[in-house]
Design a protein around this motif. Structure first.
Motif, PDB file in Angstrom:
ATOM      1  N   HIS A  76      46.137  18.407  73.109  1.00 10.33           N
ATOM      2  CA  HIS A  76      46.320  18.906  71.747  1.00 10.33           C
ATOM      3  C   HIS A  76      45.051  18.939  70.894  1.00 10.33           C
ATOM      4  CE1 HIS A  76      50.532  19.224  72.386  1.00 10.33           C
ATOM      5  NE2 HIS A  76      50.775  17.932  72.413  1.00 10.33           N
ATOM      6  N   LEU A  77      44.029  18.165  71.255  1.00 10.55           N
ATOM      7  CA  LEU A  77      42.838  18.099  70.415  1.00 10.55           C
ATOM      8  C   LEU A  77      41.901  19.272  70.671  1.00 10.55           C
ATOM      9  CD1 LEU A  77      41.920  14.294  70.567  1.00 10.55           C
ATOM     10  CD2 LEU A  77      43.215  15.507  68.810  1.00 10.55           C
ATOM     11  N   LYS A  78      41.028  19.506  69.708  1.00 12.87           N
ATOM     12  CA  LYS A  78      40.005  20.533  69.879  1.00 12.87           C
ATOM     13  C   LYS A  78      39.030  20.102  70.963  1.00 12.87           C
ATOM     14  CE  LYS A  78      40.275  22.116  65.071  1.00 12.87           C
ATOM     15  NZ  LYS A  78      39.548  22.292  63.786  1.00 12.87           N
ATOM     16  N   GLN A  79      38.324  21.063  71.544  1.00 12.38           N
ATOM     17  CA  GLN A  79      37.497  20.799  72.713  1.00 12.38           C
ATOM     18  C   GLN A  79      36.465  19.700  72.482  1.00 12.38           C
ATOM     19  OE1 GLN A  79      35.750  24.359  74.305  1.00 12.38           O
ATOM     20  NE2 GLN A  79      37.724  25.284  74.822  1.00 12.38           N
ATOM     21  N   GLU A  80      35.802  19.710  71.341  1.00 15.46           N
ATOM     22  CA  GLU A  80      34.752  18.718  71.099  1.00 15.46           C
ATOM     23  C   GLU A  80      35.328  17.309  71.026  1.00 15.46           C
ATOM     24  OE1 GLU A  80      31.016  17.841  68.062  1.00 15.46           O
ATOM     25  OE2 GLU A  80      32.218  19.659  67.835  1.00 15.46           O
ATOM     26  N   GLU A  81      36.443  17.143  70.294  1.00 21.29           N
ATOM     27  CA  GLU A  81      37.080  15.830  70.200  1.00 21.29           C
ATOM     28  C   GLU A  81      37.609  15.394  71.562  1.00 21.29           C
ATOM     29  OE1 GLU A  81      38.960  14.684  65.966  1.00 21.29           O
ATOM     30  OE2 GLU A  81      39.924  16.405  66.928  1.00 21.29           O
ATOM     31  N   ALA A  82      38.243  16.312  72.293  1.00 25.86           N
ATOM     32  CA  ALA A  82      38.780  15.984  73.614  1.00 25.86           C
ATOM     33  C   ALA A  82      37.666  15.553  74.565  1.00 25.86           C
ATOM     34  CB  ALA A  82      39.535  17.173  74.181  1.00 25.86           C
ATOM     35  N   SER A  83      36.510  16.197  74.467  1.00 23.55           N
ATOM     36  CA  SER A  83      35.382  15.868  75.339  1.00 23.55           C
ATOM     37  C   SER A  83      34.866  14.457  75.068  1.00 23.55           C
ATOM     38  CB  SER A  83      34.265  16.889  75.139  1.00 23.55           C
ATOM     39  OG  SER A  83      33.138  16.555  75.913  1.00 23.55           O
ATOM     40  N   LEU A  84      34.775  14.084  73.803  1.00 28.82           N
ATOM     41  CA  LEU A  84      34.296  12.744  73.448  1.00 28.82           C
ATOM     42  C   LEU A  84      35.264  11.665  73.925  1.00 28.82           C
ATOM     43  CD1 LEU A  84      32.941  13.426  69.846  1.00 28.82           C
ATOM     44  CD2 LEU A  84      31.598  13.006  71.922  1.00 28.82           C
ATOM     45  N   ILE A  85      36.559  11.924  73.776  1.00 28.29           N
ATOM     46  CA  ILE A  85      37.561  10.973  74.258  1.00 28.29           C
ATOM     47  C   ILE A  85      37.503  10.881  75.774  1.00 28.29           C
ATOM     48  CG2 ILE A  85      40.056  10.594  74.506  1.00 28.29           C
ATOM     49  CD1 ILE A  85      40.353  11.685  71.653  1.00 28.29           C
ATOM     50  N   ALA A  86      37.301  12.019  76.434  1.00 29.58           N
ATOM     51  CA  ALA A  86      37.216  12.035  77.889  1.00 29.58           C
ATOM     52  C   ALA A  86      36.090  11.130  78.387  1.00 29.58           C
ATOM     53  CB  ALA A  86      37.000  13.463  78.377  1.00 29.58           C
ATOM     54  N   LEU A  87      34.957  11.148  77.708  1.00 25.72           N
ATOM     55  CA  LEU A  87      33.837  10.293  78.107  1.00 25.72           C
ATOM     56  C   LEU A  87      34.192   8.815  77.971  1.00 25.72           C
ATOM     57  CD1 LEU A  87      30.717  12.115  76.632  1.00 25.72           C
ATOM     58  CD2 LEU A  87      31.270  11.759  79.040  1.00 25.72           C
ATOM     59  N   GLN A  88      34.928   8.464  76.911  1.00 22.43           N
ATOM     60  CA  GLN A  88      35.348   7.074  76.722  1.00 22.43           C
ATOM     61  C   GLN A  88      36.317   6.630  77.813  1.00 22.43           C
ATOM     62  OE1 GLN A  88      36.316   5.876  72.531  1.00 22.43           O
ATOM     63  NE2 GLN A  88      35.889   8.021  72.060  1.00 22.43           N
ATOM     64  N   LEU A  89      37.143   7.556  78.263  1.00 27.22           N
ATOM     65  CA  LEU A  89      38.166   7.225  79.247  1.00 27.22           C
ATOM     66  C   LEU A  89      37.630   7.133  80.670  1.00 27.22           C
ATOM     67  CD1 LEU A  89      41.215   9.433  78.193  1.00 27.22           C
ATOM     68  CD2 LEU A  89      41.145   6.942  78.304  1.00 27.22           C
ATOM     69  N   ALA A  90      36.620   7.916  80.988  1.00 32.81           N
ATOM     70  CA  ALA A  90      36.222   8.129  82.376  1.00 32.81           C
ATOM     71  C   ALA A  90      36.007   6.829  83.143  1.00 32.81           C
ATOM     72  CB  ALA A  90      34.963   8.989  82.423  1.00 32.81           C
ATOM     73  N   GLU A  91      35.193   5.934  82.629  1.00 32.00           N
ATOM     74  CA  GLU A  91      34.883   4.729  83.392  1.00 32.00           C
ATOM     75  C   GLU A  91      36.029   3.731  83.397  1.00 32.00           C
ATOM     76  OE1 GLU A  91      32.045   1.882  81.827  1.00 32.00           O
ATOM     77  OE2 GLU A  91      31.931   3.046  79.977  1.00 32.00           O
ATOM     78  N   LYS A  92      36.971   3.855  82.452  1.00 29.79           N
ATOM     79  CA  LYS A  92      38.101   2.934  82.394  1.00 29.79           C
ATOM     80  C   LYS A  92      39.191   3.293  83.405  1.00 29.79           C
ATOM     81  CE  LYS A  92      36.431   0.748  78.784  1.00 29.79           C
ATOM     82  NZ  LYS A  92      35.988  -0.663  78.865  1.00 29.79           N
TER      83      LYS A  92
END
Length: 481
Positions: free
Chosen positions: A271-287
């Protein structure tokens, strides 16, 4: 306003338990479903109909299929005519609480859930107040009831409003075990309040950080609320401020909490815009990587599938691809091994995510191979680019020799053999380390694992070994030396 439980309060008395008596259940099932409406409507007073409903609720947990069917029929009648059947909401709520965990049948559980949602629509104050009094510390049965009431947006709103009223009464704040946990309700209320815009909510949340240290139980309920709200694009766009705290729930939390968190993050990325989704994706990746190997197959599948969405989110935005590439390379070997997962849904998720990762990295051959089950060819493709990366894959594969799944132990041993063939200039120290890790598999209960491990040790010992190394292998009881 709901009053606290006091000694002598009728709430503290154990109510009659209709349905525990087999004759009561039999008398209910003796009716034909076609004449129940006429019989109950013409011959029973509303209070008597409520007693019949209590018997029906109990029958939902019966081992007898006909009793469960008749119980569902009565409960469904009550849902269609609440005015006639729900004359004593506290008693009905208590009956649901007593029965909910004993219901095994999906149709019976559906009938009970429908009744509980009807109660929230019909008289939310009584239901919320009753449940808080029945189980102020929120036992597992109460948690199951809250889950139902918080899973539908309109019911969620009613519950939040009632909880807010409860928390404004200082005498009832003991319902929750600490002020921090009480405070969790307020940001949830603000989330759904139309008068608070996302920026204002973000500022309020950052000032308090309500979700940093809630109890596991409160965190589970909060995540249930957030999961329901995040299904709405409008609500989801208010929630990025919560992400840093919720990302931490992926560590050392229960499977229930982790599952809800993963589903919540999946909704946000959609649901989020691409830029916000990308930043969240980076936070999630290593977890996410540690969850790939969780004992729970649902968590393995969710975490692996979510990693695929994480990769796609960064690929669409493009700006953080270099940072993401480092995380993508770390998951390639675990994904390859999980293609052999005993859960087909996990194996399929691994193939799909491996293909997406390869596409992200621009590895065309790996992308096409990932759609197959040719694990040896995929392994060769991973080992091809450079030695340093191949040695990292070797290091990653060693822990899988102790995995609880025989299929993963076999896949890891097979990959080590393949790596040994491709990396002929491995040091003797590295070969010793791998052989040492493989030796316990000589007693593996699975013949296929023993066979593959023996073959890998054979490959590792083909080259010229010094007498000292041969002696050390023999001293460990290597079954091929």
């Amino acid at each position: 306003m709901v009053q606290p439980l006091q000694a002598g309060d009728p709430w503290s008395e154990e109510p009659p338990q209709p349905g525990r008596d087999s004759e009561s259940t039999w008398s209910l099932s003796s009716f034909d479903s076609s004449d129940m409406t006429t019989v109950f409507g013409e011959h029973l007073q509303p209070s008597q109909m409520t007693e019949v409903l209590l018997v029906a609720i109990e029958a939902l947990a019966s081992d007898d299929a006909s009793d469960r069917q008749m119980g569902s029929s009565v409960v469904d009648m009550a849902v269609r005519d609440p005015a006639g059947w729900l004359t004593d909401v506290p008693k009905v709520t208590r009956s649901i609480h007593r029965t909910v965990e004993r219901i095994q049948s999906e149709p019976a559980r559906h009938s009970l859930d429908s009744l509980l949602l009807l109660l929230i629509k019909w008289c939310s104050e009584e239901v919320v107040g009753s449940l808080l009094k029945i189980s102020p510390a929120c036992d597992s049965a109460a948690l199951a009831m809250w889950e139902v009431m918080l899973s539908v947006p309109w019911a969620l709103w009613n519950v939040l409003m009632e909880l807010l009223n409860v928390l404004q009464d200082q005498k009832l704040r003991k319902v929750f075990s600490s002020a921090t946990e009480d405070a969790c309700i307020y940001p949830l209320f603000l989330l759904v309040c139309p008068g608070v815009d996302p920026e204002e909510f973000a500022a309020l949340y950052k000032a308090q950080r309500y979700l940093r240290h809630p109890s596991p139980l409160m965190l589970s309920l909060v995540l249930r609320v957030l999961l329901t709200l995040s299904e709405s694009p409008e609500m989801a766009r208010r929630m990025p401020v919560l992400v840093p705290d919720l990302v931490e729930t992926l560590q050392d939390a229960s499977a229930d909490v982790q599952t809800k968190a993963l589903l919540f993050f999946r909704n946000l990325l959609v649901h989020l815009k691409q830029e916000e989704a990308s930043l969240i994706a980076l936070q999630l990746a290593e977890k996410l990587l540690p969850l790939f190997d969780d004992e729970c197959s649902q968590l393995r599948e969710l975490s692996i599938s979510l990693f695929r969405e994480v990769v796609k989110a960064v690929a669409k935005q493009g700006r953080n691809k270099k940072k993401m590439a480092l995380q993508v390379r770390r998951v390639l070997l675990p994904l390859l091994l999980h293609v052999a997962d005993r859960s087909e849904s996990v194996a399929q998720a691994s193939r799909d995510t491996l293909a997406s990762c390869a596409e992200f990295l621009g590895w065309t051959r790996l992308s096409s191979l990932a759609e197959t089950c040719e694990t040896r060819l995929i392994g060769e493709c991973l080992l091809a680019p450079d030695r340093s990366r191949a040695e990292e894959y070797l290091r990653q594969s060693l822990p899988y020799l102790k995995d609880s799944q025989a299929s993963l132990r076999e896949a890891a041993a097979s990959f080590l053999g393949l790596a040994a063939q491709r990396l002929r200039n491995l040091s003797q120290e590295k070969r010793w380390e791998i052989c040492n890790a493989l030796l316990p598999l000589a007693k593996d209960p699975e013949l296929s694992v023993r066979s593959v491990a023996a073959h890998t040790v054979s490959v590792l010992t083909l080259t010229e070994w010094s007498p000292t190394w041969r002696w050390r292998l023999r001293s460990l009881g290597c079954w091929l030396c």
